[in-house]
Design an enzyme around this catalytic site. Structure first.
Site: not given
Ligand code: ARG
Length: 463
Positions: A157, A278, A284, A291
């Site tokens: 979980h 970024s 970043k 992704e």
């Protein structure tokens, strides 16, 4: 040049040609088309259907075309007027060698020809993908071998559950990708029958030696029903399905890497060469590659669903709908190959923060089950032990500490059964080490599994 036209009195409408043509994409398998034609011609000559001279001229002509296409000397242009790669090759051959070129298509239809080309193409790609999966397995095994004692929390979980090792976690993915590898080899074995000689749908009247063509092309034998042979796309559906499962596995793995790479977890650090920045936030360092691989699973599943849908209403035998199998299959294959290569590069350059993993396992009460088992071993009923450890966890949460940090006094206050040896019993090392059953994270169990995996990879090939 057209392969048909005798019974037509009008030119094809240009929009019809554009809609119907497949040259823009089926040129991807020009090598396989030529390879199939060479085998066909050799068989025709062996059977006395074609002269040896014609065979020689055709084979030489086809080999020259292949060489020139490989080197870029000959270019397939979409405004050449050819409908597909089959017409392009036959037309170019005939322009070059004359009459003999016109005999190439004896005893063959584009229906069995395209069925063959696509099979040869899929088979080559399966071999390549299998190699990429094997590279990934090798990388996983390397990580496993180095991390049989790297403790980390195991999750259910997405909540910390019990301590495991990084080797154990990687081993789960090793299993998934091993199954993927064996799925590919199953598909290859099942599809490896040669459709050439099935003609348009009902075979041909020439005395073809189909077994010989099949042998020349590395098939296990000829297909046994010509209607099925020209309209079977099951192997592509199976392949797209296997590739969808590979994508799903990669996507799950990427999801974990994305989570592990966050500031909150810091279990891993992606290498700069596999990360992006970024344009506005200077701090970043984004996991774009993970992704993208996760995202591309949608596109891959899309290919599978498209082909299943295209095939579902097609009466026997060949219908033009089947031309739709190509672009999406090519796209899925290229996408998955890219994902596999990038993913392997990403994890082999990624660093694991062993300290953060171990601290996280300790802080998450992952040894609570072991604390309860400790009491059970001292005669407490499991349900009571569960309650006692629950109270201890509550106390730890209040104090902001781990079970390992409670004093023996505090333990005894909740249950007098606890002794000094509790610390040893709930240490990360003990918790993992005790899980020695096959498939568990204990070092001895893990090492014997790693040995099995190593042998599997060393075996030459699954195929
Ligand atoms: N481009 C076609 C395909 O991909 C080749 C077969 C054409 N056959 C035909 N009878 N028109 O399926």
């Amino acid at each position: 040049m057209k392969l048909w036209g005798g019974r037509f009195t009008k030119e094809t409408n240009q929009l019809v040609h554009n809609f119907n043509e497949s040259l823009t994409f089926d040129q991807k398998f020009y090598r396989q088309d030529i390879e199939g034609s060479i085998a066909h011609v050799k068989m025709l000559a062996k059977q006395g259907i074609l002269s040896d001279k014609d065979r020689e001229d055709i084979v030489k002509g086809l080999e020259d075309i292949r060489k020139e296409l490989d080197s870029g000397k000959l270019v397939i242009s979409s405004d050449s007027g050819y409908e597909d790669i089959h017409s392009f090759v036959e037309g170019t051959l005939t322009e070059r060698i004359g009459e003999a070129g016109k005999r190439l298509h004896t005893g063959r239809s584009r229906n069995d020809q395209v069925a063959l080309d696509m099979k040869l193409y899929a088979r080559d790609e399966i071999d390549e993908i299998e190699g990429l999966v094997k590279n990934l397995l090798q990388e996983l095994l390397t990580i496993m071998e180095a991390n049989t004692d790297t403790f980390m929390p195991g999750f259910t979980h997405l909540q910390k559950a019990q301590p495991i090792t990084l080797a154990h976690h990687m081993g789960a993915y090793f299993e998934m990708f091993s199954r993927d590898r064996s799925r590919l080899s199953d598909i290859r074995r099942r599809m490896n029958y040669c459709p050439l000689g099935s003609g348009a749908l009902a075979g041909t009247t020439y005395p073809l030696d189909r077994a010989y063509t099949a042998e020349l092309l590395g098939f296990s034998g000829p297909t046994l029903n010509s209607m099925d042979a020209v309209s079977d796309r099951d192997y592509l559906i199976e392949l797209l399905s296997a590739l969808s499962i590979i994508s799903m596995h990669l996507s799950r793995f990427c999801e974990e890497i994305i989570i592990w790479n966050t500031n909150e977890y810091q279990f891993v650090e992606l290498d700069d060469s596999y990360s992006t920045g970024s344009s506005i936030m200077p701090q970043k360092k984004n996991p774009d590659i993970a992704e993208l691989i996760r995202g591309k699973s949608g596109r891959v599943y899309g290919g599978l669903v498209s082909l299943l849908t295209t095939m579902k209403g097609i009466p026997l035998a060949y219908n033009k709908d089947m031309q739709e199998d190509k672009e999406l299959t090519f796209d899925v294959i290229d996408t998955v190959k890219g994902c596999l290569a990038l993913f392997t590069g990403m994890i082999s350059s990624m660093s694991f923060r062993k300290d953060m993993m171990e601290t996280s396992a300790k802080k998450g009460f992952t040894n609570a089950t072991d604390a309860a088992d400790y009491l059970v071993n001292k005669g407490v009923a499991f349900r009571d032990a569960h309650g006692i450890v629950g109270q201890l966890v509550l106390l730890c949460i209040k104090k902001g500490i781990a079970l390992d940090d409670l004093s023996l006094e505090e333990y005894k206050k909740i249950s007098p059964v606890f002794e000094e040896d509790v610390y040893e019993a709930i240490s990360m090392k003990t918790c993992v080490e005790k899980r020695v059953t096959v498939g568990g994270p204990g070092e001895a169990a893990m090492k014997s599994v790693i040995e099995i995996y190593r042998k599997q990879l060393e075996a030459e090939s699954l195929l």
